[in-house]
Design a protein around this motif. Structure first.
Motif, PDB file in Angstrom:
ATOM      1  N   UNK A  71       0.841  -1.194   0.000  1.00 33.33           N
ATOM      2  CA  UNK A  71       0.000   0.000   0.000  1.00 33.33           C
ATOM      3  C   UNK A  71       0.875   1.243   0.000  1.00 33.33           C
ATOM      4  N   UNK A  72       0.464   2.243  -0.796  1.00 33.29           N
ATOM      5  CA  UNK A  72       1.172   3.514  -0.860  1.00 33.29           C
ATOM      6  C   UNK A  72       0.157   4.641  -1.045  1.00 33.29           C
ATOM      7  N   UNK A  73       0.609   5.862  -0.778  1.00 32.07           N
ATOM      8  CA  UNK A  73      -0.214   7.027  -1.088  1.00 32.07           C
ATOM      9  C   UNK A  73       0.339   7.712  -2.329  1.00 32.07           C
ATOM     10  N   UNK A  74      -0.549   8.313  -3.139  1.00 31.27           N
ATOM     11  CA  UNK A  74      -0.093   9.026  -4.326  1.00 31.27           C
ATOM     12  C   UNK A  74       0.308  10.455  -3.959  1.00 31.27           C
ATOM     13  N   UNK A  75       0.636  11.244  -4.972  1.00 30.84           N
ATOM     14  CA  UNK A  75       1.094  12.609  -4.711  1.00 30.84           C
ATOM     15  C   UNK A  75       0.029  13.474  -4.066  1.00 30.84           C
ATOM     16  N   UNK A  76      -1.236  13.080  -4.215  1.00 31.95           N
ATOM     17  CA  UNK A  76      -2.329  13.838  -3.603  1.00 31.95           C
ATOM     18  C   UNK A  76      -2.663  13.333  -2.206  1.00 31.95           C
ATOM     19  N   UNK A  77      -1.923  12.340  -1.730  1.00 33.29           N
ATOM     20  CA  UNK A  77      -2.162  11.816  -0.394  1.00 33.29           C
ATOM     21  C   UNK A  77      -3.210  10.730  -0.322  1.00 33.29           C
ATOM     22  N   UNK A  78      -3.724  10.288  -1.469  1.00 29.88           N
ATOM     23  CA  UNK A  78      -4.743   9.231  -1.479  1.00 29.88           C
ATOM     24  C   UNK A  78      -4.061   7.864  -1.437  1.00 29.88           C
ATOM     25  N   UNK A  79      -4.483   7.018  -0.503  1.00 30.65           N
ATOM     26  CA  UNK A  79      -3.877   5.697  -0.350  1.00 30.65           C
ATOM     27  C   UNK A  79      -4.549   4.689  -1.281  1.00 30.65           C
ATOM     28  N   UNK A  80      -3.728   3.739  -1.798  1.00 31.33           N
ATOM     29  CA  UNK A  80      -4.240   2.746  -2.721  1.00 31.33           C
ATOM     30  C   UNK A  80      -3.360   1.502  -2.644  1.00 31.33           C
ATOM     31  N   UNK A  81      -3.861   0.413  -3.175  1.00 31.23           N
ATOM     32  CA  UNK A  81      -3.063  -0.801  -3.264  1.00 31.23           C
ATOM     33  C   UNK A  81      -2.114  -0.689  -4.447  1.00 31.23           C
ATOM     34  N   UNK A  82      -0.834  -0.778  -4.174  1.00 36.11           N
ATOM     35  CA  UNK A  82       0.181  -0.620  -5.222  1.00 36.11           C
ATOM     36  C   UNK A  82       0.506  -1.935  -5.909  1.00 36.11           C
ATOM     37  N   UNK A  83       0.398  -3.060  -5.171  1.00 34.36           N
ATOM     38  CA  UNK A  83       0.695  -4.359  -5.737  1.00 34.36           C
ATOM     39  C   UNK A  83       0.140  -5.440  -4.828  1.00 34.36           C
ATOM     40  N   UNK A  84      -0.065  -6.631  -5.391  1.00 32.22           N
ATOM     41  CA  UNK A  84      -0.531  -7.783  -4.625  1.00 32.22           C
ATOM     42  C   UNK A  84       0.163  -9.035  -5.155  1.00 32.22           C
TER      43      UNK A  84
END
Length: 326
Positions: A308-321
């Motif tokens: 899990x990571x956050x993008x440049x806007x601070x929104x968190x998302x699943x980056x890989x599984x």
């Protein structure tokens, strides 16, 4: 293409890298502890087995390395609630051997989780027990890992509560704030999966030097979610953020929290939930941050490893599984 460094034996239930990433400890369902080392750490070519022995009659559910300042040592938690400390030592010009130096817990008071941290140059050990109590131990002699003294014990509650019947806790999770320590008092977060709602929510504890006691300074939960069982917590390293970041996994999902650094007049630190992620299908078993505190790795009951990571806007998302292959 990714190259496997090691294939662990069937029945392996837990593993942990040491602080330098050069040694791996693994525990098995039959109570076997294994230690692996890089033959040549500079090339990181492959791991070799340097120790393998059955140390307990029962499943090893967690392995935790002690800070490197105190030598090569691990804590092993077993399914029956016993925890033992193992240290690699050399005696009488003999090769290094792993020996047990201390055990904690019992069938009626099981150790559920343990973490180590250095506070005011003293090694501290935080243990969460099945009776709902957090017990903090101090190492009296840095050269003797058997010389532990109980420094404090308290329940994971904001205010004193009286409950009917004894608390029964299935699991617990502890995570230190590793940015503090050394010449400062450390803080940590702990959460429970229990039958007592007041114990469950994750709370940040900090030592009050003036009154010589641990105080709860923050609670990572929304009012409508109080009482939800906590599966895992993880305090992120801080490389310059104006606040701390903490991950908390419950049945509602994976929550990312910001913890402010400036207490209010009551001594409480401000908290804000900045993300609630869908997480795994079922319980989250373990969470680990990378050294930058930017990427969170989680593993759970669905058998998946998720990043899990956050993008440049601070929104968190699943980056890989990833799904481990047999």
């Amino acid at each position: 293409m990714a190259k496997p460094l090691l294939t662990l034996d069937g029945g392996t239930t837990c593993s942990s890298w040491n602080y330098c990433g050069e040694r791996l400890a693994a525990g098995s369902v039959d109570g076997t502890l294994s230690i692996f080392d890089f033959r040549d750490p500079a090339s990181s070519s492959y791991l070799r087995s340097t120790f393998k022995s059955k140390i307990h009659e029962g499943n090893i559910v967690k392995v935790v390395w002690l800070p490197p300042e105190y030598g090569d040592a691990v804590a092993c938690i077993f399914a029956d609630g016993i925890m033992s400390l193992w240290e690699e030592v050399a005696k009488d010009s003999q090769p290094f051997q792993w020996n047990m130096c201390k055990s904690f817990g019992s069938s009626s008071m099981k150790v559920l989780d343990v973490q180590f941290g250095i506070s005011l140059t003293i090694l501290k050990m935080v243990t969460a027990y099945s009776d709902g109590y957090v017990r903090v131990y101090e190492l009296l002699d840095p050269l003797e890992l058997k010389s532990w003294q109980l420094q404090a014990e308290f329940q994971n509650v904001i205010d004193s509560v009286s409950t009917s019947g004894k608390a029964s806790c299935l699991s617990a999770s502890v995570s230190w704030n590793m940015q503090k320590g050394g010449s400062q008092e450390s803080s940590f977060i702990v959460g429970y999966n229990s039958n007592t709602s007041e114990l469950n929510s994750s709370k940040v504890w900090e030592f009050d030097q003036a009154h010589q006691r641990w105080l709860p300074v923050a609670e990572m939960v929304l009012p409508e979610d109080k009482g939800d069982q906590v599966y895992a917590v993880a305090w992120a390293p801080n490389i310059g953020r104006p606040n701390e970041t903490i991950a908390v996994a419950t049945s509602k999902g994976l929550a990312i929290w910001n913890l402010g650094l400036n207490p209010d007049h009551d001594g409480r630190l401000p908290v804000e939930r900045i993300a609630l992620l869908p997480g795994h299908e079922g319980e989250v078993w373990q969470m680990e941050w990378d050294t930058s505190g930017m990427t969170l790795a989680t593993v759970g009951h669905d058998g998946m490893v998720r990043l899990w990571q956050s993008n440049l806007n601070g929104a968190w998302h699943q980056q890989a599984a990833f799904k481990p292959t047999s």
